[in-house]
Every structure is written in C-alpha cells, then in structure tokens.
Design a protein around this motif. Structure first.
Motif, mmCIF file in Angstrom:
data_model
loop_
_atom_site.group_PDB
_atom_site.id
_atom_site.type_symbol
_atom_site.label_atom_id
_atom_site.label_comp_id
_atom_site.label_asym_id
_atom_site.label_seq_id
_atom_site.Cartn_x
_atom_site.Cartn_y
_atom_site.Cartn_z
ATOM 1 N N MET A 58 0.820 -1.208 0.000
ATOM 2 C CA MET A 58 0.000 0.000 0.000
ATOM 3 C C MET A 58 0.859 1.266 0.000
ATOM 4 O O MET A 58 0.432 2.310 -0.487
ATOM 5 C CB MET A 58 -0.930 0.033 1.224
ATOM 6 C CG MET A 58 -1.865 -1.149 1.369
ATOM 7 S SD MET A 58 -2.930 -1.446 -0.043
ATOM 8 C CE MET A 58 -4.135 -0.166 0.188
ATOM 9 N N ALA A 59 2.071 1.154 0.554
ATOM 10 C CA ALA A 59 2.935 2.338 0.709
ATOM 11 C C ALA A 59 3.651 2.720 -0.588
ATOM 12 O O ALA A 59 4.172 3.828 -0.707
ATOM 13 C CB ALA A 59 3.967 2.082 1.808
ATOM 14 N N ILE A 60 3.687 1.786 -1.547
ATOM 15 C CA ILE A 60 4.401 2.055 -2.797
ATOM 16 C C ILE A 60 3.531 2.897 -3.725
ATOM 17 O O ILE A 60 2.406 2.496 -4.034
ATOM 18 C CB ILE A 60 4.752 0.717 -3.517
ATOM 19 C CG1 ILE A 60 5.521 -0.234 -2.606
ATOM 20 C CG2 ILE A 60 5.481 0.965 -4.830
ATOM 21 C CD1 ILE A 60 6.860 0.248 -2.155
ATOM 22 N N GLY A 61 4.052 3.999 -4.161
ATOM 23 C CA GLY A 61 3.315 4.804 -5.135
ATOM 24 C C GLY A 61 3.322 4.121 -6.490
ATOM 25 O O GLY A 61 4.381 3.691 -6.957
ATOM 26 N N ALA A 62 2.149 3.963 -7.095
ATOM 27 C CA ALA A 62 2.066 3.278 -8.389
ATOM 28 C C ALA A 62 0.834 3.760 -9.144
ATOM 29 O O ALA A 62 -0.157 4.158 -8.533
ATOM 30 C CB ALA A 62 1.994 1.764 -8.178
ATOM 31 N N ASP A 63 0.921 3.697 -10.481
ATOM 32 C CA ASP A 63 -0.254 4.008 -11.296
ATOM 33 C C ASP A 63 -1.282 2.890 -11.145
ATOM 34 O O ASP A 63 -0.938 1.766 -10.778
ATOM 35 C CB ASP A 63 0.142 4.130 -12.778
ATOM 36 C CG ASP A 63 1.037 5.336 -13.019
ATOM 37 O OD1 ASP A 63 1.041 6.239 -12.152
ATOM 38 O OD2 ASP A 63 1.736 5.355 -14.056
ATOM 39 N N ASP A 64 -2.534 3.188 -11.506
ATOM 40 C CA ASP A 64 -3.620 2.221 -11.309
ATOM 41 C C ASP A 64 -3.418 0.922 -12.076
ATOM 42 O O ASP A 64 -3.901 -0.130 -11.668
ATOM 43 C CB ASP A 64 -4.961 2.847 -11.735
ATOM 44 C CG ASP A 64 -5.566 3.622 -10.576
ATOM 45 O OD1 ASP A 64 -4.959 3.621 -9.483
ATOM 46 O OD2 ASP A 64 -6.638 4.234 -10.775
ATOM 47 N N ASP A 65 -2.716 0.999 -13.232
ATOM 48 C CA ASP A 65 -2.556 -0.222 -14.020
ATOM 49 C C ASP A 65 -1.201 -0.900 -13.783
ATOM 50 O O ASP A 65 -0.889 -1.900 -14.427
ATOM 51 C CB ASP A 65 -2.792 0.057 -15.515
ATOM 52 C CG ASP A 65 -1.912 1.182 -16.004
ATOM 53 O OD1 ASP A 65 -1.235 1.818 -15.161
ATOM 54 O OD2 ASP A 65 -1.901 1.441 -17.219
ATOM 55 N N GLU A 66 -0.403 -0.381 -12.868
ATOM 56 C CA GLU A 66 0.853 -1.055 -12.517
ATOM 57 C C GLU A 66 0.565 -2.117 -11.444
ATOM 58 O O GLU A 66 -0.275 -1.914 -10.573
ATOM 59 C CB GLU A 66 1.878 -0.049 -11.962
ATOM 60 C CG GLU A 66 2.481 0.851 -13.033
ATOM 61 C CD GLU A 66 3.514 1.822 -12.474
ATOM 62 O OE1 GLU A 66 4.542 2.023 -13.134
ATOM 63 O OE2 GLU A 66 3.299 2.385 -11.386
ATOM 64 N N ILE A 67 1.313 -3.215 -11.524
ATOM 65 C CA ILE A 67 1.178 -4.276 -10.526
ATOM 66 C C ILE A 67 2.338 -4.139 -9.539
ATOM 67 O O ILE A 67 3.498 -4.093 -9.939
ATOM 68 C CB ILE A 67 1.201 -5.665 -11.197
ATOM 69 C CG1 ILE A 67 -0.017 -5.812 -12.116
ATOM 70 C CG2 ILE A 67 1.221 -6.772 -10.150
ATOM 71 C CD1 ILE A 67 -0.008 -7.099 -12.932
ATOM 72 N N VAL A 68 1.987 -4.056 -8.256
ATOM 73 C CA VAL A 68 3.002 -3.916 -7.207
ATOM 74 C C VAL A 68 3.103 -5.237 -6.449
ATOM 75 O O VAL A 68 2.085 -5.787 -6.019
ATOM 76 C CB VAL A 68 2.630 -2.792 -6.216
ATOM 77 C CG1 VAL A 68 3.637 -2.719 -5.073
ATOM 78 C CG2 VAL A 68 2.535 -1.450 -6.923
ATOM 79 N N LEU A 69 4.328 -5.741 -6.300
ATOM 80 C CA LEU A 69 4.556 -6.971 -5.529
ATOM 81 C C LEU A 69 5.434 -6.638 -4.320
ATOM 82 O O LEU A 69 6.557 -6.152 -4.477
ATOM 83 C CB LEU A 69 5.262 -8.005 -6.413
ATOM 84 C CG LEU A 69 5.851 -9.236 -5.712
ATOM 85 C CD1 LEU A 69 4.760 -10.106 -5.085
ATOM 86 C CD2 LEU A 69 6.676 -10.077 -6.686
ATOM 87 N N SER A 70 4.896 -6.907 -3.132
ATOM 88 C CA SER A 70 5.665 -6.710 -1.902
ATOM 89 C C SER A 70 5.591 -7.969 -1.057
ATOM 90 O O SER A 70 4.731 -8.832 -1.273
ATOM 91 C CB SER A 70 5.117 -5.527 -1.093
ATOM 92 O OG SER A 70 5.363 -4.318 -1.778
ATOM 93 N N ALA A 71 6.505 -8.085 -0.091
ATOM 94 C CA ALA A 71 6.532 -9.280 0.748
ATOM 95 C C ALA A 71 7.167 -8.941 2.089
ATOM 96 O O ALA A 71 7.864 -7.926 2.229
ATOM 97 C CB ALA A 71 7.324 -10.390 0.063
ATOM 98 N N ASP A 72 6.906 -9.788 3.055
ATOM 99 C CA ASP A 72 7.628 -9.689 4.320
ATOM 100 C C ASP A 72 7.982 -11.083 4.811
ATOM 101 O O ASP A 72 7.177 -12.005 4.707
ATOM 102 C CB ASP A 72 6.790 -8.984 5.392
ATOM 103 C CG ASP A 72 7.627 -8.741 6.633
ATOM 104 O OD1 ASP A 72 8.434 -7.789 6.629
ATOM 105 O OD2 ASP A 72 7.529 -9.528 7.607
#
Ligand SMILES: Cc1cn([C@H]2C[C@H](O)[C@@H](COP(=O)(O)OP(=O)(O)OP(=O)(O)O)O2)c(=O)[nH]c1=O
Length: 196
Positions: A58-72
């Motif tokens: 949620m913290a990563i700024g991204a355009d609506d059509d970009e896919i963001v992958l995060s993990a912990d």
C-alpha cells in the motif's frame, strides 16, 4: 500486440529480485517500501507478517494499471518475532535462541493493482542444529546475518546449520515462488508465453 502490464517490485531485497529472475520475471521498476516495522503490542507473528506485506504494497506509489509486488519475511520462535538484527550482538542473541530448536519462517505476499489486493502467506518450519561457539562466532564474522530476519540466511553459510525444513525453501529465502506465480497470474501478469 504487447499489453503486458508494468510490474513494480515493492521491495529493496536483492533476494526477492533474484528469486523473481528465477521465474524469468524482470520488474519494470524497483521501489523499496519505507514503513514502520515495529510489531504492535501483543501482535502475533503471522498476523504481523501479513500486515507488513500489505502495508508495504500500500505504501508504494504506483499508477492504477501497474502491478506492485511486496513481501515480508518474519522469523517466529513461538510467539516471539525475531526481526532483522541491529548489530552482531543482537544477531548472536537471536542465533542462541534458535540454536537446537525448531522455529517458523513466515513469508507473506501482497500484490496490488489499483485498489485490488491479492494476499497469501506461507509458513515453513525450520530446524537449526545446536550451534557450538566456534560455529556461532565463525558465522557472525561472515556478516551474512546483516539484513536477514532472525539473523541468518538459509541460502548462505548458515545453510550448514539447517538440517531440515518443512515447507518452502524459496519462502524462507524471501519469496515463495509457487504462490508468487499464482498471485501475479491472478493480477493479470502473464508469466508464460503461449507456444508459437
Ligand atoms: C530467514 C531468512 C531471511 N532472509 C531475508 C529475506 C528478507 O530480505 C529479509 C527479511 O526482511 P524483510 O523485512 O522481509 O525484507 P527486506 O527489509 O530485506 O526488504 P523489503 O522490506 O524492502 O522487501 O531476510 C534470507 O535472505 N534468508 C533467510 O533464510
């Protein structure tokens, strides 16, 4: 026609970049998250790990059509959360706690595209042999513990301390590849080229 969406790796972990490369995936951009990783009072390891992965995505700024992958990735000894050690003393303390015991390594994934979110977490049991002082000190001297949850990395020299796991090796390293492939697919990122 090339309508492949852009993929943003919302992680500064070099391990996660390498593991993605194993799938043949190169992110279009890397945007490391900057969030507070302190556990809430009384927070259990698994909900903590899931929350962190989501907060990173949620913290990563991204355009609506970009896919963001995060993990912990979180190391849990019972209810206790062992994070990334601040210094060699804390790494020694963590390894002494883990020595000769089983613990859990939890890796939570969060994939976001606009306001859609896909989440998954993987729990792996890991057994660490009882460490001698010689083994502990030799490992600390490698500095391999730096930036690693629980103060060790199974893919480095500490692999010699891990006789057994039950779960996913790639999850312990930081990115469970089977689940990552599924979530990227669900979010509309094509992983496999159709046969010609
Ligand atoms: C237990 C274990 C952890 N790790 C690493 C994976 C993660 O990089 C790290 C756990 O910290 P994380 O907070 O999950 O990730 P990070 O701070 O490295 O990167 P970011 O938040 O930007 O995504 O520990 C190993 O590499 N091997 C292991 O065996």
């Amino acid at each position: 026609m090339n309508d492949k969406p852009r993929l943003v790796l919302g992680s500064g972990s070099p391990r996660r970049l390498e593991l993605l490369a194993q799938l043949g995936v190169t992110p279009d951009d890397i945007r490391p998250p900057d969030i507070n990783e302190d556990p809430a009072k009384g927070e259990q390891p698994r909900p903590y790990c899931v929350r962190l992965a989501r907060e990173k995505a949620m913290a990563i700024g991204a355009d609506d059509d970009e896919i963001v992958l995060s993990a912990d990735t979180t190391v849990a000894l019972g209810r206790r959360i062992l994070g990334k050690p601040a210094d060699a003393g804390e790494a020694a303390a963590f390894l002494s706690l883990l020595s000769g015991r089983r613990h859990r390594v939890i890796t939570a994934l969060a994939v976001r595209r606009g306001d859609q979110l896909w989440e998954r977490d993987v729990v792996t049991q890991v057994k660490m042999k009882a460490l001698s002082n010689e083994e502990l000190n030799a490992y600390l001297a490698t500095n391999d513990w730096q930036g690693k949850a629980g103060g060790y990395a199974i893919q480095g020299p500490a692999g010699a301390f891990i006789p057994w796991i039950n779960g996913s090796f790639t999850a312990v390293v930081g990115l469970p590849l089977a689940e990552t492939a599924n979530l990227l697919g669900a979010a509309g990122y094509p992983l496999y080229k159709p046969a010609p």
